[in-house]
Write a protein that holds these residues in place. Structure first.
Motif, PDB file in Angstrom:
ATOM      1  N   MET A   1       0.789  -1.186   0.001  1.00  0.00           N
ATOM      2  CA  MET A   1      -0.028  -0.073  -0.022  1.00  0.00           C
ATOM      3  C   MET A   1       0.739   1.024   0.031  1.00  0.00           C
ATOM      4  SD  MET A   1      -1.638   0.298   3.902  1.00  0.00           S
ATOM      5  CE  MET A   1      -1.942   2.016   4.138  1.00  0.00           C
ATOM      6  N   LYS A   2       0.451   2.222  -0.574  1.00  0.00           N
ATOM      7  CA  LYS A   2       0.902   3.647  -0.663  1.00  0.00           C
ATOM      8  C   LYS A   2       1.254   4.125   0.805  1.00  0.00           C
ATOM      9  CE  LYS A   2      -0.570   4.455  -5.165  1.00  0.00           C
ATOM     10  NZ  LYS A   2      -1.641   5.056  -6.011  1.00  0.00           N
ATOM     11  N   LYS A   3       2.338   5.117   0.926  1.00  0.00           N
ATOM     12  CA  LYS A   3       2.424   5.809   2.301  1.00  0.00           C
ATOM     13  C   LYS A   3       1.221   6.725   2.319  1.00  0.00           C
ATOM     14  CE  LYS A   3       7.293   5.769   2.926  1.00  0.00           C
ATOM     15  NZ  LYS A   3       8.375   6.676   2.849  1.00  0.00           N
ATOM     16  N   PRO A   4       0.865   7.017   3.524  1.00  0.00           N
ATOM     17  CA  PRO A   4      -0.116   8.073   3.687  1.00  0.00           C
ATOM     18  C   PRO A   4       0.087   9.561   3.164  1.00  0.00           C
ATOM     19  CG  PRO A   4       0.160   7.179   5.815  1.00  0.00           C
ATOM     20  CD  PRO A   4       1.055   6.637   4.760  1.00  0.00           C
ATOM     21  N   ILE A   5      -0.703  10.360   2.561  1.00  0.00           N
ATOM     22  CA  ILE A   5      -0.272  11.576   1.998  1.00  0.00           C
ATOM     23  C   ILE A   5      -0.242  12.754   3.208  1.00  0.00           C
ATOM     24  CG2 ILE A   5      -0.974  13.197   0.137  1.00  0.00           C
ATOM     25  CD1 ILE A   5      -2.417  10.572  -1.017  1.00  0.00           C
ATOM     26  N   ASP A   6       0.673  13.593   3.273  1.00  0.00           N
ATOM     27  CA  ASP A   6       0.712  14.885   3.900  1.00  0.00           C
ATOM     28  C   ASP A   6       0.028  15.816   3.255  1.00  0.00           C
ATOM     29  OD1 ASP A   6       1.232  16.966   5.659  1.00  0.00           O
ATOM     30  OD2 ASP A   6       3.521  16.841   5.767  1.00  0.00           O
ATOM     31  N   LEU A   7      -1.148  16.306   3.733  1.00  0.00           N
ATOM     32  CA  LEU A   7      -1.992  17.257   3.041  1.00  0.00           C
ATOM     33  C   LEU A   7      -1.594  18.643   3.398  1.00  0.00           C
ATOM     34  CD1 LEU A   7      -5.468  15.335   2.845  1.00  0.00           C
ATOM     35  CD2 LEU A   7      -3.548  15.890   0.968  1.00  0.00           C
ATOM     36  N   THR A  40     -13.912   5.854   8.182  1.00  0.00           N
ATOM     37  CA  THR A  40     -13.254   4.549   8.399  1.00  0.00           C
ATOM     38  C   THR A  40     -13.385   3.842   6.927  1.00  0.00           C
ATOM     39  OG1 THR A  40     -15.422   3.297   9.178  1.00  0.00           O
ATOM     40  CG2 THR A  40     -14.187   4.557  10.890  1.00  0.00           C
ATOM     41  N   SER A  41     -14.542   3.864   6.253  1.00  0.00           N
ATOM     42  CA  SER A  41     -14.776   3.133   5.102  1.00  0.00           C
ATOM     43  C   SER A  41     -15.306   1.712   5.738  1.00  0.00           C
ATOM     44  CB  SER A  41     -13.480   2.707   4.361  1.00  0.00           C
ATOM     45  OG  SER A  41     -13.828   2.208   3.104  1.00  0.00           O
ATOM     46  N   ALA A  42     -15.404   0.791   4.863  1.00  0.00           N
ATOM     47  CA  ALA A  42     -15.972  -0.484   5.320  1.00  0.00           C
ATOM     48  C   ALA A  42     -14.917  -1.467   6.197  1.00  0.00           C
ATOM     49  CB  ALA A  42     -16.418  -1.187   4.269  1.00  0.00           C
ATOM     50  N   SER A  43     -15.490  -2.336   6.627  1.00  0.00           N
ATOM     51  CA  SER A  43     -14.525  -3.332   7.650  1.00  0.00           C
ATOM     52  C   SER A  43     -13.408  -3.694   6.576  1.00  0.00           C
ATOM     53  CB  SER A  43     -15.277  -4.329   8.108  1.00  0.00           C
ATOM     54  OG  SER A  43     -16.348  -3.909   8.968  1.00  0.00           O
ATOM     55  N   PRO A  44     -13.396  -4.490   5.669  1.00  0.00           N
ATOM     56  CA  PRO A  44     -12.171  -4.682   4.913  1.00  0.00           C
ATOM     57  C   PRO A  44     -11.118  -3.686   4.719  1.00  0.00           C
ATOM     58  CG  PRO A  44     -14.272  -5.524   3.696  1.00  0.00           C
ATOM     59  CD  PRO A  44     -14.651  -4.619   4.834  1.00  0.00           C
ATOM     60  N   SER A  45     -11.516  -2.430   5.048  1.00  0.00           N
ATOM     61  CA  SER A  45     -10.434  -1.315   4.784  1.00  0.00           C
ATOM     62  C   SER A  45      -9.832  -1.076   6.068  1.00  0.00           C
ATOM     63  CB  SER A  45     -11.227  -0.058   4.426  1.00  0.00           C
ATOM     64  OG  SER A  45     -11.654  -0.059   3.339  1.00  0.00           O
ATOM     65  N   ILE A  46     -10.351  -1.587   7.237  1.00  0.00           N
ATOM     66  CA  ILE A  46      -9.701  -1.398   8.445  1.00  0.00           C
ATOM     67  C   ILE A  46      -8.161  -1.808   8.504  1.00  0.00           C
ATOM     68  CG2 ILE A  46      -9.899  -1.796  11.094  1.00  0.00           C
ATOM     69  CD1 ILE A  46     -12.130   0.082   9.882  1.00  0.00           C
ATOM     70  N   PRO A  47      -7.792  -2.938   7.971  1.00  0.00           N
ATOM     71  CA  PRO A  47      -6.390  -3.151   8.063  1.00  0.00           C
ATOM     72  C   PRO A  47      -5.392  -2.185   7.268  1.00  0.00           C
ATOM     73  CG  PRO A  47      -7.520  -5.301   7.291  1.00  0.00           C
ATOM     74  CD  PRO A  47      -8.566  -4.049   7.492  1.00  0.00           C
ATOM     75  N   TYR A  48      -6.086  -1.559   6.639  1.00  0.00           N
ATOM     76  CA  TYR A  48      -5.331  -0.495   5.530  1.00  0.00           C
ATOM     77  C   TYR A  48      -5.103   0.725   6.521  1.00  0.00           C
ATOM     78  CZ  TYR A  48      -5.770  -3.384   1.323  1.00  0.00           C
ATOM     79  OH  TYR A  48      -5.851  -4.357   0.206  1.00  0.00           O
ATOM     80  N   LEU A  49      -6.234   1.171   6.991  1.00  0.00           N
ATOM     81  CA  LEU A  49      -6.314   1.975   7.953  1.00  0.00           C
ATOM     82  C   LEU A  49      -5.171   2.054   9.226  1.00  0.00           C
ATOM     83  CD1 LEU A  49      -9.451   3.626   9.618  1.00  0.00           C
ATOM     84  CD2 LEU A  49      -7.241   4.050  10.432  1.00  0.00           C
ATOM     85  N   LEU A  50      -5.343   0.680   9.754  1.00  0.00           N
ATOM     86  CA  LEU A  50      -4.240   0.351  10.797  1.00  0.00           C
ATOM     87  C   LEU A  50      -2.737   0.562  10.413  1.00  0.00           C
ATOM     88  CD1 LEU A  50      -6.131  -2.491  12.682  1.00  0.00           C
ATOM     89  CD2 LEU A  50      -5.937   0.067  13.401  1.00  0.00           C
ATOM     90  N   LYS A  51      -2.733   0.136   9.055  1.00  0.00           N
ATOM     91  CA  LYS A  51      -1.169   0.092   8.688  1.00  0.00           C
ATOM     92  C   LYS A  51      -0.900   1.433   8.380  1.00  0.00           C
ATOM     93  CE  LYS A  51      -1.211  -4.454   6.498  1.00  0.00           C
ATOM     94  NZ  LYS A  51      -1.556  -4.939   5.245  1.00  0.00           N
ATOM     95  N   GLY A  52      -1.870   2.397   7.803  1.00  0.00           N
ATOM     96  CA  GLY A  52      -1.520   3.733   7.597  1.00  0.00           C
ATOM     97  C   GLY A  52      -1.239   4.430   8.786  1.00  0.00           C
ATOM     98  N   LEU A  53      -1.915   4.232   9.971  1.00  0.00           N
ATOM     99  CA  LEU A  53      -1.545   5.071  11.208  1.00  0.00           C
ATOM    100  C   LEU A  53      -0.159   4.450  11.862  1.00  0.00           C
ATOM    101  CD1 LEU A  53      -5.272   4.300  13.260  1.00  0.00           C
ATOM    102  CD2 LEU A  53      -4.057   6.448  12.345  1.00  0.00           C
ATOM    103  N   GLU A  54       0.002   3.450  11.544  1.00  0.00           N
ATOM    104  CA  GLU A  54       1.392   2.979  11.834  1.00  0.00           C
ATOM    105  C   GLU A  54       2.530   3.541  11.017  1.00  0.00           C
ATOM    106  OE1 GLU A  54       3.279  -1.515  11.591  1.00  0.00           O
ATOM    107  OE2 GLU A  54       1.460  -1.508  12.191  1.00  0.00           O
ATOM    108  N   ALA A  55       2.242   3.630   9.914  1.00  0.00           N
ATOM    109  CA  ALA A  55       3.166   4.445   8.875  1.00  0.00           C
ATOM    110  C   ALA A  55       3.269   5.749   9.230  1.00  0.00           C
ATOM    111  CB  ALA A  55       3.006   4.344   7.584  1.00  0.00           C
ATOM    112  N   LEU A  56       2.289   6.266   9.946  1.00  0.00           N
ATOM    113  CA  LEU A  56       2.398   7.800  10.780  1.00  0.00           C
ATOM    114  C   LEU A  56       3.058   7.921  11.849  1.00  0.00           C
ATOM    115  CD1 LEU A  56      -1.306   9.065   9.455  1.00  0.00           C
ATOM    116  CD2 LEU A  56       1.101   9.956   8.425  1.00  0.00           C
ATOM    117  N   GLY A  57       3.376   6.656  12.568  1.00  0.00           N
ATOM    118  CA  GLY A  57       3.873   6.562  13.882  1.00  0.00           C
ATOM    119  C   GLY A  57       2.714   6.957  14.843  1.00  0.00           C
ATOM    120  N   LEU A  58       1.513   6.457  14.511  1.00  0.00           N
ATOM    121  CA  LEU A  58       0.543   6.703  15.509  1.00  0.00           C
ATOM    122  C   LEU A  58      -0.216   5.309  15.720  1.00  0.00           C
ATOM    123  CD1 LEU A  58      -1.254   9.486  13.817  1.00  0.00           C
ATOM    124  CD2 LEU A  58       0.079   9.538  15.637  1.00  0.00           C
TER     125      LEU A  58
END
Length: 317
Positions: A1-7, A40-58
């Motif tokens: 997956m791509k890194k989170p985008i800093d807006l 949050t999007s749908a439940s199958p998106s939650i693993p991506y959300l958690l990985k994205g938070l991790e990439a942000l150090g959160l």
């Protein structure tokens, strides 16, 4: 997956790959002491959300506020599942959506009617949100997060009756969910900034959508943060394109439905989809967008749901 985008302005965007598609649905993260996310999007998106938070150090356990613009499953279906990782979080929702997050049985029933055998793959599980963690935000209510950021909740029906948009004081931007449509950032590489209305069932109302858009336009904002997908720093183009496309969507719907008054809902929907898709493709051809561009897959998905919403609206009217 791509890194989170800093807006900028302390906001990041995580691509949560709704329907397994990139740049389809995103979660916005505010880097405040009170860690806050929108959508949050749908439940199958939650693993991506958690990985994205991790990439942000959160960490999810530190999330304090989860905001959903409305309760359609591609925006809020994963709230219950995410909450299992967020012991300290509260969920903020439109008053008309609150009971459906507490008891999602009707949401599940509605989605199964539309998506049938694909339902499990796209949305399971849809878990209830405990009542004591749900907060309904009335029109004009505010939420202070950090010293420099106030979020103001504005009821913006049109796409759905249970929809609000969120004005952010720090960025002078609005998180619009689906109120002013869908942004297709895939087309930026071709030099085209492109937005289309989102007219999904079963509460689509074009008059309410115009009124909500005008209300947001009058705020003189600098940014629009879309549920699908990303940030635009050209609000004028966003509002102008909505004004241009929305009447055309309804017009195509009326024409196709009138041509076959005795057809089934499904047949009318197919006809309206074909009319919408032909119209949008003709426009993109004029802009010299190649037909093999990835964006067509997403536009096809969106217009299919738009067609359902338009037929539903015309039949109720």
């Amino acid at each position: 997956m791509k890194k989170p985008i800093d807006l900028g302005n302390g906001v990041s965007l995580i691509d949560v790959y709704d329907l397994g598609v990139a740049q389809r649905t995103g979660t916005y993260v505010f880097h405040e002491e009170e860690l806050t996310i929108i959508e949050t999007s749908a439940s199958p998106s939650i693993p991506y959300l958690l990985k994205g938070l991790e990439a942000l150090g959160l960490e999810a356990k530190n999330i304090k506020n989860i905001i959903v613009t409305h309760i359609h499953l591609d925006h809020a279906g994963g709230v219950g599942l995410l909450l299992e990782q967020c012991p300290n979080a509260n969920v903020f929702v439109h008053p008309k959506g609150k009971r459906h997050l507490a008891d999602p049985s009707r949401l599940i029933q509605g989605a199964k009617a539309v998506y049938r055998e694909k339902f499990d793959e796209l949305f399971n599980p849809i878990l209830p949100v405990p009542e004591e963690r749900l907060f309904a935000m009335e029109d004009g209510d505010t939420l202070q997060i950090g010293e420099n950021r106030t979020l103001t909740f504005l009821h913006t029906p049109g796409h759905a009756n249970h929809h609000f948009s969120i004005y952010d004081s720090r960025s002078n931007g609005v998180f619009t969910g689906d109120t002013v449509g869908v942004f297709y950032p895939q087309l930026l590489e071709y030099g085209l900034e492109f937005y289309l209305p989102s007219t999904s069932p079963n509460q689509f109302n074009p008059e309410a959508m115009f009124h909500s858009a005008a209300r947001l336009e009058n705020l003189n904002i600098d940014r629009v943060y879309f549920g699908h997908f990303g940030m635009s720093e050209n609000p004028h183009a966003v509002f102008e394109q909505l004004k241009q496309w929305l009447p055309k969507f309804v017009e195509v719907g009326e024409r196709m439905v009138n041509e076959q008054p005795n057809s089934s809902f499904e047949e009318k929907t197919n006809a309206v989809f074909n009319g919408l898709f032909a119209m949008v493709c003709a426009f993109l051809d004029e802009q010299r967008i190649p037909r093999e561009a990835d964006v067509y897959e997403i536009i096809r998905l969106d217009l299919n749901v738009c067609a359902m919403g338009i037929v539903d609206y015309l039949q109720k009217r």
